[in-house]
Write a protein that holds these residues in place. Sequence first.
Motif, PDB file in Angstrom:
ATOM      1  N   UNK A 131      -9.037  -9.355   1.131  1.00  0.00           N
ATOM      2  CA  UNK A 131      -7.959 -10.297   0.820  1.00  0.00           C
ATOM      3  C   UNK A 131      -7.161  -9.922  -0.420  1.00  0.00           C
ATOM      4  N   UNK A 132      -7.698  -9.032  -1.250  1.00  0.00           N
ATOM      5  CA  UNK A 132      -7.110  -8.808  -2.561  1.00  0.00           C
ATOM      6  C   UNK A 132      -6.149  -7.644  -2.678  1.00  0.00           C
ATOM      7  N   UNK A 133      -5.981  -7.195  -3.909  1.00  0.00           N
ATOM      8  CA  UNK A 133      -4.940  -6.216  -4.220  1.00  0.00           C
ATOM      9  C   UNK A 133      -5.222  -4.822  -3.688  1.00  0.00           C
ATOM     10  N   UNK A 134      -6.473  -4.535  -3.356  1.00  0.00           N
ATOM     11  CA  UNK A 134      -6.799  -3.211  -2.820  1.00  0.00           C
ATOM     12  C   UNK A 134      -6.484  -3.093  -1.333  1.00  0.00           C
ATOM     13  N   UNK A 135      -6.408  -4.227  -0.653  1.00  0.00           N
ATOM     14  CA  UNK A 135      -6.179  -4.200   0.799  1.00  0.00           C
ATOM     15  C   UNK A 135      -4.940  -5.029   1.158  1.00  0.00           C
ATOM     16  N   UNK A 136      -5.142  -6.283   1.579  1.00  0.00           N
ATOM     17  CA  UNK A 136      -4.065  -7.074   2.167  1.00  0.00           C
ATOM     18  C   UNK A 136      -2.874  -7.251   1.224  1.00  0.00           C
ATOM     19  N   UNK A 155      -0.169   0.186   6.343  1.00  0.00           N
ATOM     20  CA  UNK A 155      -0.810  -0.525   7.448  1.00  0.00           C
ATOM     21  C   UNK A 155      -2.324  -0.393   7.476  1.00  0.00           C
ATOM     22  N   UNK A 156      -2.863   0.633   6.803  1.00  0.00           N
ATOM     23  CA  UNK A 156      -4.318   0.673   6.713  1.00  0.00           C
ATOM     24  C   UNK A 156      -4.816  -0.398   5.736  1.00  0.00           C
ATOM     25  N   UNK A 157      -3.940  -0.862   4.847  1.00  0.00           N
ATOM     26  CA  UNK A 157      -4.301  -1.940   3.923  1.00  0.00           C
ATOM     27  C   UNK A 157      -4.032  -3.313   4.522  1.00  0.00           C
ATOM     28  N   UNK A 158      -3.091  -3.407   5.435  1.00  0.00           N
ATOM     29  CA  UNK A 158      -2.742  -4.696   6.019  1.00  0.00           C
ATOM     30  C   UNK A 158      -3.417  -4.875   7.381  1.00  0.00           C
ATOM     31  N   UNK A 159      -2.802  -4.404   8.430  1.00  0.00           N
ATOM     32  CA  UNK A 159      -3.299  -4.641   9.777  1.00  0.00           C
ATOM     33  C   UNK A 159      -4.702  -4.085   9.974  1.00  0.00           C
ATOM     34  N   UNK A 160      -4.912  -2.822   9.624  1.00  0.00           N
ATOM     35  CA  UNK A 160      -6.205  -2.189   9.884  1.00  0.00           C
ATOM     36  C   UNK A 160      -7.316  -2.806   9.047  1.00  0.00           C
ATOM     37  N   UNK A 161      -7.026  -3.161   7.801  1.00  0.00           N
ATOM     38  CA  UNK A 161      -8.066  -3.695   6.920  1.00  0.00           C
ATOM     39  C   UNK A 161      -8.606  -5.019   7.434  1.00  0.00           C
ATOM     40  N   UNK A 162      -7.736  -5.916   7.852  1.00  0.00           N
ATOM     41  CA  UNK A 162      -8.208  -7.231   8.295  1.00  0.00           C
ATOM     42  C   UNK A 162      -8.929  -7.144   9.636  1.00  0.00           C
ATOM     43  N   UNK A 163      -8.441  -6.291  10.543  1.00  0.00           N
ATOM     44  CA  UNK A 163      -9.162  -6.100  11.795  1.00  0.00           C
ATOM     45  C   UNK A 163     -10.549  -5.519  11.533  1.00  0.00           C
ATOM     46  N   UNK A 164     -10.615  -4.538  10.655  1.00  0.00           N
ATOM     47  CA  UNK A 164     -11.904  -3.907  10.350  1.00  0.00           C
ATOM     48  C   UNK A 164     -12.857  -4.889   9.686  1.00  0.00           C
ATOM     49  N   UNK A 165     -12.352  -5.683   8.764  1.00  0.00           N
ATOM     50  CA  UNK A 165     -13.195  -6.670   8.090  1.00  0.00           C
ATOM     51  C   UNK A 165     -13.703  -7.712   9.077  1.00  0.00           C
ATOM     52  N   UNK A 166     -12.872  -8.130  10.003  1.00  0.00           N
ATOM     53  CA  UNK A 166     -13.309  -9.084  11.035  1.00  0.00           C
ATOM     54  C   UNK A 166     -14.495  -8.516  11.805  1.00  0.00           C
ATOM     55  N   UNK A 167     -14.368  -7.271  12.202  1.00  0.00           N
ATOM     56  CA  UNK A 167     -15.414  -6.601  12.981  1.00  0.00           C
ATOM     57  C   UNK A 167     -16.682  -6.436  12.145  1.00  0.00           C
ATOM     58  N   UNK A 168     -16.529  -5.991  10.916  1.00  0.00           N
ATOM     59  CA  UNK A 168     -17.691  -5.774  10.051  1.00  0.00           C
ATOM     60  C   UNK A 168     -18.423  -7.088   9.764  1.00  0.00           C
ATOM     61  N   UNK A 169     -17.689  -8.168   9.513  1.00  0.00           N
ATOM     62  CA  UNK A 169     -18.341  -9.448   9.238  1.00  0.00           C
ATOM     63  C   UNK A 169     -19.133  -9.934  10.446  1.00  0.00           C
ATOM     64  N   UNK A 170     -18.548  -9.815  11.636  1.00  0.00           N
ATOM     65  CA  UNK A 170     -19.281 -10.202  12.836  1.00  0.00           C
ATOM     66  C   UNK A 170     -20.557  -9.391  12.988  1.00  0.00           C
ATOM     67  N   UNK A 171     -20.467  -8.093  12.745  1.00  0.00           N
ATOM     68  CA  UNK A 171     -21.634  -7.221  12.849  1.00  0.00           C
ATOM     69  C   UNK A 171     -22.680  -7.556  11.794  1.00  0.00           C
ATOM     70  N   UNK A 172     -22.238  -7.882  10.585  1.00  0.00           N
ATOM     71  CA  UNK A 172     -23.175  -8.204   9.510  1.00  0.00           C
ATOM     72  C   UNK A 172     -24.002  -9.447   9.831  1.00  0.00           C
TER      73      UNK A 172
END
Length: 298
Positions: free
Chosen positions: A150-155, A181-198
Amino acid sequence: MPSDDFKTYLGQKVSLIDGHLDAHLPSDLTSPSKIHEAMRYSVFAGGKRLRPILALAAAEACGGSEEAALFPACATELLHTYSLVHDDLPAMDDDDLRRGRPTSHVVFGEALAILAGDALQAEAFHFIAQTPPATSFTVADYLKEFAVCAGSLKLIGGQVLDLEGEGEDTLLSHDELIAIHERKTAALLTTSIRLGAMTADATAGQLDALTTFGYNLGLAFQVIDDVLDVTADTATLGKTAGKDEAVNKSTYPAILGLEESRQEAKRLTDLSLAALEPFGEKAAHLSQIAHYLLDREY
């Protein structure tokens, strides 16, 4: 075209996610009612629920349960919605249409739209905090994962790069576009996937594979989004079509061309699918989602 079974799957997940969001967000009768009305206006505007569905499908791929993944899944949708509300503001992209409806600031005014976005981001963290701890991951682990995204390194960082790239006399390079786009679109999709997996106690190897899947899927999603801005109409997209070209925005079609952009989306999708091979049939729904996003029309 997606199969009837897959359409049924998507419909069931959307209903599950919408029910959870409705049950755990403040009602529009809760004081101060106007802010809660504005929050719900944007959350229930009819989005695809892609990010929460990916979280649920990732939990499934790792042998977990939907119930454990629901709070972080819905948190990603709230974070996504907040980002759209703020992106649409006059100071940002200045869009009047989102998901086929007038944007939040058009309906509620700019000040309340800002506050609604702020409140949705806060509520997203509230949802994350209610996620049940797994054996290998604590609530603090979920919060850290989510906060970095959510922060300054990504979104936020991606949006800053996006703003800095506007108004330039020349288009951005392909690498500069990827950096956004790796900080915006890709980052949030990846985080969604990682959180579900965690929530499913994913191993380090599983998280690495799903991170690769999410990164490439997110970039492919953005490429197709840029292509559709050129090829689809406003009614189909639910947002103003052709705006990127009208403001000379750097996009994949502008930099690579339409056909090359479609080829790039296919290449990225193939990379995402290859990352799912260790999961076998457990990742069937993740694979179907990747194919669906490549072929989508809106």
